[in-house]
Design an enzyme around this catalytic site. Structure first.
Site, PDB file in Angstrom:
ATOM      1  N   LYS A  94       0.817  -1.230   0.000  1.00 33.13           N
ATOM      2  CA  LYS A  94       0.000   0.000   0.000  1.00 33.13           C
ATOM      3  C   LYS A  94       0.847   1.275   0.000  1.00 33.13           C
ATOM      4  O   LYS A  94       0.455   2.304  -0.540  1.00 33.13           O
ATOM      5  CB  LYS A  94      -0.933   0.001   1.213  1.00 33.13           C
ATOM      6  CG  LYS A  94      -1.980  -1.114   1.207  1.00 33.13           C
ATOM      7  CD  LYS A  94      -3.098  -0.846   0.221  1.00 33.13           C
ATOM      8  CE  LYS A  94      -4.161  -1.932   0.258  1.00 33.13           C
ATOM      9  NZ  LYS A  94      -5.189  -1.760  -0.767  1.00 33.13           N
ATOM     10  N   GLU A 116      -9.614   5.903   3.327  1.00 35.39           N
ATOM     11  CA  GLU A 116     -10.414   4.809   3.857  1.00 35.39           C
ATOM     12  C   GLU A 116      -9.455   3.639   4.075  1.00 35.39           C
ATOM     13  O   GLU A 116      -8.397   3.578   3.452  1.00 35.39           O
ATOM     14  CB  GLU A 116     -11.515   4.402   2.862  1.00 35.39           C
ATOM     15  CG  GLU A 116     -11.077   3.418   1.767  1.00 35.39           C
ATOM     16  CD  GLU A 116      -9.985   3.931   0.836  1.00 35.39           C
ATOM     17  OE1 GLU A 116      -9.891   5.152   0.657  1.00 35.39           O
ATOM     18  OE2 GLU A 116      -9.212   3.111   0.297  1.00 35.39           O
ATOM     19  N   SER A 382       1.563  -9.727  -1.038  1.00 42.96           N
ATOM     20  CA  SER A 382       1.221  -8.313  -0.853  1.00 42.96           C
ATOM     21  C   SER A 382       1.485  -7.766   0.546  1.00 42.96           C
ATOM     22  O   SER A 382       1.689  -6.573   0.708  1.00 42.96           O
ATOM     23  CB  SER A 382      -0.247  -8.081  -1.222  1.00 42.96           C
ATOM     24  OG  SER A 382      -1.091  -8.942  -0.481  1.00 42.96           O
TER      25      SER A 382
HETATM   26  C1  LIG Z   1      -1.743  -7.091   2.540  1.00 43.92           C
HETATM   27  C2  LIG Z   1      -2.875  -6.711   1.666  1.00 43.92           C
HETATM   28  N1  LIG Z   1      -3.033  -7.348   0.494  1.00 43.92           N
HETATM   29  C3  LIG Z   1      -4.049  -7.046  -0.338  1.00 43.92           C
HETATM   30  C4  LIG Z   1      -4.998  -6.089  -0.002  1.00 43.92           C
HETATM   31  C5  LIG Z   1      -6.124  -5.837  -0.961  1.00 43.92           C
HETATM   32  O1  LIG Z   1      -6.043  -4.620  -1.599  1.00 43.92           O
HETATM   33  P1  LIG Z   1      -5.703  -4.505  -3.147  1.00 43.92           P
HETATM   34  O2  LIG Z   1      -6.602  -5.452  -3.860  1.00 43.92           O
HETATM   35  O3  LIG Z   1      -5.957  -3.093  -3.478  1.00 43.92           O
HETATM   36  O4  LIG Z   1      -4.268  -4.895  -3.320  1.00 43.92           O
HETATM   37  C6  LIG Z   1      -4.872  -5.400   1.207  1.00 43.92           C
HETATM   38  C7  LIG Z   1      -5.852  -4.377   1.583  1.00 43.92           C
HETATM   39  O5  LIG Z   1      -5.868  -3.830   2.638  1.00 43.92           O
HETATM   40  C8  LIG Z   1      -3.781  -5.728   2.064  1.00 43.92           C
HETATM   41  O6  LIG Z   1      -3.622  -5.111   3.238  1.00 43.92           O
END
Ligand SMILES: Cc1ncc(COP(=O)(O)O)c(C=O)c1O
Length: 398
Positions: A94, A116, A382
């Site tokens: 993020k 948000e 992620s």
């Molecule tokens: C670690 C992590 N992965 C994925 C996401 C999903 O978001 P996005 O689809 O925008 O990557 C989030 C959302 O808070 C997250 O914290």
């Protein structure tokens, strides 16, 4: 960050195929219009690029490693690499976007920031860059998410942000987004809204995708060194709104030999009535300012989603992903709460990495794909699992 023209990129009107656009109340028109007019000139100015990449390197800790996961590879019968976004400062991808947007907000002369958050990772990443730049920060978060991601609530507060609970609907990410939009409508002049995913009115989905595209830019360079080719056979990523997936897919969009696998949250099961598997259950509609695919009733009311992971607990997906689904460029899979938790523990035991439960959904999808032994698979990890410890403990299946 280079400007690339892809046939899957947004068009001049802000559309990806039939998805996207800017469906906004009149009050927000000047803000969104200003952003639309200026964002590309601002972010591709050499001085901006220098500041952005300088912070990504020295503050965020980029490039993140591309790690060959040998035991996970052995289990799934392919060469699996993990793109370690979990090692970014603040613990998830993020922050790539919030660094970009805070630099943009400064150049737009904005003094206050709102955001948000679902899992709290975007909230923490926003609070972090606001502290860094000495800007006021208000983060909206659903009450349910405040309880299940409590460490992140406290992190935001330590960083000096105000966390405002969203108390309507399912009290999760959708409701926090509604509250943030409402705040922006009432305070349009001095406030920049840092949206945390590839959702919202144009140009947000495109802008966030560009900031996150550093992920696939690095993947290509790293794969060339490790595999002698820039392109993998598969890129796998979880999708809430879709920002980590957009970043991981971005520089492979026009190479059809690269399979792009998006993994949504099936909650208790796609047909259980407690799910967030948008493409499996949804149809076209407008959510949070753009035309996309969303879960809705016969008469168009948004269906309350469910996922064990706060970051995937969202009834829509960004318009780029709706287009990838519609055009069949992307493969859309889903994983249940249980499958994700099992996969999270599996990664912990095989590789010594406790993933965020969002990322664990992507790991769970590895078992749903059929690989050849020489396939090169890059899974976008992620985020890290520290924020989810309570959920792992409550689940208890380890
Ligand atoms: C670690 C992590 N992965 C994925 C996401 C999903 O978001 P996005 O689809 O925008 O990557 C989030 C959302 O808070 C997250 O914290």
């Amino acid at each position: 960050m280079e400007q690339t023209i892809s046939k899957y990129a947004v068009d001049e009107q802000g559309y990806y195929g039939k998805f996207g656009g800017a469906f906004i109340p009149e009050m927000l028109y000047p803000n969104v219009e200003e952003l639309k007019e200026k964002y590309l000139d601002i972010i591709y100015a050499p001085e901006f690029q220098e500041a952005f990449h300088g912070l990504l390197k020295d503050y965020v800790g980029r490039p993140t490693p591309l790690y060959f996961a040998s035991r996970l590879s052995e289990k799934h019968g392919a060469k699996i690499y993990l793109k370690r976004e979990d090692l970014c400062h603040t613990g998830a991808h993020k922050v790539n976007n919030t660094v970009g947007q805070i630099l943009l907000a400064q150049r737009l002369g904005k003094k206050k920031i709102i955001a948000e958050t679902g899992a709290g990772q975007h909230g923490v990443a926003t609070a972090t860059v606001c502290a860094l730049m000495g800007m006021e920060c208000i983060v909206y978060m659903g009450e349910v998410d405040m309880a299940r991601q409590r460490p992140n609530v406290e992190r935001m507060r330590i960083l000096g942000a105000e966390v405002r609970p969203a108390k309507s609907g399912s009290r999760t990410l959708k409701d926090a987004t509604n509250e943030a939009m409402r705040h922006w409508i009432n305070n349009p002049n001095e406030t920049h809204y840092i949206i945390g995913s590839v959702v919202g009115p144009h140009p947000y989905p495109d802008m966030v995708a560009r900031f996150q595209s550093v992920i696939s830019e690095e993947m290509r360079e790293q794969l060339l060194l490790k595999e002698g080719t820039e392109t993998p056979d598969y890129v796998v990523a979880c999708v809430g709104g879709g920002s980590n997936a957009a970043g991981a897919f971005y520089h492979f969009l026009d190479e059809p030999e690269v399979q792009l696998v998006a993994v949504e949250a099936a909650g208790h099961g796609v047909d259980s009535g407690k799910s967030a598997a948008t493409t499996a259950l949804g149809r076209d509609g407008v959510l949070h300012g753009s035309r996309t695919i969303l879960m809705q009733t016969e008469d168009g009311q948004v269906v309350e989603p469910h996922s064990i992971s706060a970051g995937l607990d969202y009834p829509g997906i960004g318009p780029l992903h709706a287009h990838l689904f519609d055009s069949k460029r992307g493969i859309f899979l889903n994983a249940t709460d249980e499958e994700a938790m099992v996969a999270g523990v599996e990664l912990s035991r095989l590789e010594g990495i406790i993933p965020a439960i969002e990322s664990a959904h992507a790991i769970a999808a590895l078992g749903k794909l059929t690989f050849k032994p020489y396939d090169v698979v890059v899974l976008n990890l992620s985020g890290r699992g520290d924020k989810d410890l309570e959920t792992y403990i409550k689940w208890g299946g380890y």
